[in-house]
Design an enzyme around this catalytic site. Structure first.
Site, PDB file in Angstrom:
ATOM      1  N   GLU A   1      -1.304 -21.401 -36.664  1.00 29.25           N
ATOM      2  CA  GLU A   1      -0.851 -20.639 -37.124  1.00 29.25           C
ATOM      3  C   GLU A   1       0.028 -20.638 -35.881  1.00 29.25           C
ATOM      4  OE1 GLU A   1       1.115 -19.974 -39.803  1.00 29.25           O
ATOM      5  OE2 GLU A   1      -0.387 -20.575 -41.297  1.00 29.25           O
TER       6      GLU A   1
ATOM      7  N   ASP B   1      -1.265 -28.281 -37.238  1.00 30.32           N
ATOM      8  CA  ASP B   1      -2.794 -28.750 -37.813  1.00 30.32           C
ATOM      9  C   ASP B   1      -2.973 -29.840 -36.168  1.00 30.32           C
ATOM     10  OD1 ASP B   1      -2.919 -27.901 -39.428  1.00 30.32           O
ATOM     11  OD2 ASP B   1      -2.701 -30.004 -40.719  1.00 30.32           O
TER      12      ASP B   1
END
Length: 425
Positions: A285, A366
């Site tokens: 995040e 990611d």
């Protein structure tokens, strides 16, 4: 003679329904596959796979019914000119209670109130079945019928409080906008978006969920250390009681400038066995923040909104357009509704493009978490979240490309492995 705008809209709606149903059928076939995708063999347990498969198929069957009913209602409302009839009846209601139906704001609010009642009535059976049958059958629903009703009442009350001033402002802006209408409308919606982003997590969200500070401990220390290392201006760290309604899990962040907050669902904490797995999700995040994904997405949405308002200014006085939908006059709110129907082709295309961008952002976030050293933990967390949420294991590539804003688990794990391979090479 009015141009056949309505017929064109109905034609496209039906064509899109056929196309999307075709994609749904492809996805349904993928969900029925009795084995896991090869990359997930030995990663996902057979028991979780079977539960995921059953849950996904239940939702798929429900989706077929819901979409069929929706397209039937929408085309019936448009084809049989229900909108102009309902506009007329709402004006008569305003007059009968002693108000002035010539006042477009009052007339519009009466029209929208009726539309909200209709929407609540038609959506309620589907919401009840989804929550108390499908979600409950697969162990996700945690809310009582009373909590469900209470949330629905709160939502209606919020609409009644926030809706009228917003609608009144939009109508007033259109009335006085002149040649700069698109700029004025966009400016108003821009300010409104910033306002809602500010007050929603502070005022509105607590009406539905309880937010408590994350207790002192190893998890809090690790998240604060990670945020500090990235110079993320973390001010508050909350846990939200998502488990009171569902066992699905999530995490998100919000706030402007130097006043950022991170929110963890209590279900996320319950489902991950160690702190590093949770921190890896937060690292993902924070990757969105560090890479300015939120800013880019917000700017893209604002640009698209401005272009839409620009298009609306070009057609809002088109008498043929209103006549095609059965209207003799040209109410502002009806013009906005009709315009949204006429740009459905563009909306579907833009939605697809935004999904492509969103998927790219997910891969980048990611990779960001991986570069911080959280690749192993992120892999484990992604698999656990996939298992615990019973997300679809087999996905059709066409369906995924069209609908998913997040890449399927197989693609995310493969991307992490590919980046590892490149490093070793």
């Amino acid at each position: 003679m009015a141009l056949p705008y309505l017929e064109a809209v109905l034609c496209f709606m039906i064509l899109m329904y056929i196309f999307e149903t075709y994609l749904d059928i492809r996805q349904h076939r993928a969900l029925k596959l009795p084995t896991l995708p090869k990359p997930l063999l030995g990663v996902i347990s057979d028991e979780k796979f079977e539960r995921s498969r059953a849950y996904s198929l239940d939702k798929s069957y429900f989706h077929f019914v819901h979409e069929a009913v929706t397209i039937l209602m929408d085309t019936t409302i448009l084809y049989y000119r229900v909108l102009p009839w309902f506009w007329k009846k709402s004006g008569e209601l305003v007059t009968n209670v002693g108000l002035n139906a010539e006042n477009q704001i009052i007339h519009t609010l009466a029209f929208l109130a009726g539309a909200m009642v209709w929407s609540q009535i038609t959506d309620l059976p589907f919401s009840l079945y989804s929550t108390f049958v499908i979600e409950a059958r697969h162990g996700f629903n945690k809310q009582t019928i009373w909590l469900f009703i209470r949330d629905m009442i709160k939502g209606i009350l919020l609409s009644m409080i926030l809706g009228p001033p917003i609608v009144a402002a939009i109508i007033y802006i259109v009335q006085i906008g002149g040649p700069y209408l698109a700029i004025y409308l966009w400016g108003f919606m821009f300010v409104l978006a910033l306002l809602m982003m500010t007050i929603y997590p502070i005022v509105i969200a607590p009406l539905f969920n309880k937010f408590t500070p994350l207790p002192e401990g190893v998890l809090r220390e690790k998240i604060e250390k990670l945020a500090a290392s990235l110079k993320f201006p973390l001010k508050k760290l909350f846990v939200v009681d998502g488990s009171t309604r569902s066992s699905h899990s999530n995490a998100y962040m919000y706030g402007f400038f130097k006043n950022k907050r991170i929110v963890l669902y209590d279900t996320l904490i319950q489902q991950c066995s160690n702190e590093d797995e949770i921190v890896s999700v937060i690292a993902h995040e924070l990757g969105h923040w560090k890479l300015n994904h939120t800013v880019y997405s917000f700017v893209a949405v604002q640009l698209l909104m401005f272009l839409q308002f620009g298009g609306y200014t070009l057609v809002r006085n088109s008498k043929d357009l209103f006549e095609s939908f059965g209207f003799e006059d040209q109410p502002i709110i009806i013009g906005l509704i009709i315009f949204q129907h006429t740009i459905i082709p563009i909306q579907h295309l833009l939605s697809f493009c935004l999904n492509l961008v969103s998927r790219a952002f997910e891969f980048q976030a990611d990779a960001f978490a991986k570069n911080l050293g959280y690749a192993p933990q992120l892999r484990v967390a992604l698999v656990k979240l996939q298992e615990e949420n019973l997300s679809a294991m087999n996905t059709d590539p066409w369906y995924s490309a069209y609908h998913y804003s997040h890449p399927p688990l197989v693609e995310r794990l493969q991307a992490l492995e590919d980046s590892d391979s490149k490093k070793e090479d």
